[in-house]
Design an enzyme around this catalytic site. Structure first.
Site, PDB file in Angstrom:
ATOM      1  CD  GLU A  30      53.389  -2.506  46.448  1.00 41.03           C
ATOM      2  OE1 GLU A  30      53.395  -1.371  46.974  1.00 41.03           O
ATOM      3  OE2 GLU A  30      54.198  -3.351  46.263  1.00 41.03           O
ATOM      4  CD  GLU A  71      50.233   3.021  44.296  1.00 39.26           C
ATOM      5  OE1 GLU A  71      51.085   2.336  44.576  1.00 39.26           O
ATOM      6  OE2 GLU A  71      50.084   4.256  44.497  1.00 39.26           O
TER       7      GLU A  71
END
Length: 123
Positions: A30, A71
């Protein structure tokens, strides 16, 4: 399948291992998490060193951690949607958009905290 005899300290150790595995996967896969982590590496020492009250320090630190936590949740939601949503579906897009909106709100919260607390020190 649920593991047998997974109680007490053994459960805590296994859960910690899974958490570390998840952090490694987020870092590896990510880009947004890596970017936010890089900012956290810069911002956290500043939050600790700046001359403000303990409560303000906590607000600065916790607002940064909130961004990282949200996140991670966003990435998890996206992974699940991608895993089970091979075809384009409005609900898949909606789930991803809502998770992304949560990240945006956490970033805005962090920015507001930092501007409110650090801003007056810069003037």
């Amino acid at each position: 399948m649920k593991p047998q005899n997974n109680h007490g300290i053994k459960r805590v150790i296994r859960a910690t291992g899974f958490s570390i595995k998840g952090l490694k996967a987020a870092f590896r896969d990510e880009a947004a998490f890596r970017q936010e982590l890089a900012l956290a590496v810069i911002m956290l020492p500043i939050a600790i060193l700046v001359n403000v009250t303990v409560v303000e320090k906590l607000l600065l630190v916790l607002s940064v951690f909130l961004v990282l936590i949200v996140e991670l949740l966003n990435s998890a939601i996206e992974a699940v949607v991608d895993r089970f949503g091979g075809e384009i579906h409005p609900l898949s897009g909606q789930a991803k958009d809502i998770a992304s909106a949560a990240v945006l709100l956490s970033l805005l919260f962090c920015a507001i905290c930092w501007i409110a607390i650090i801003g007056p020190l810069l003037i």
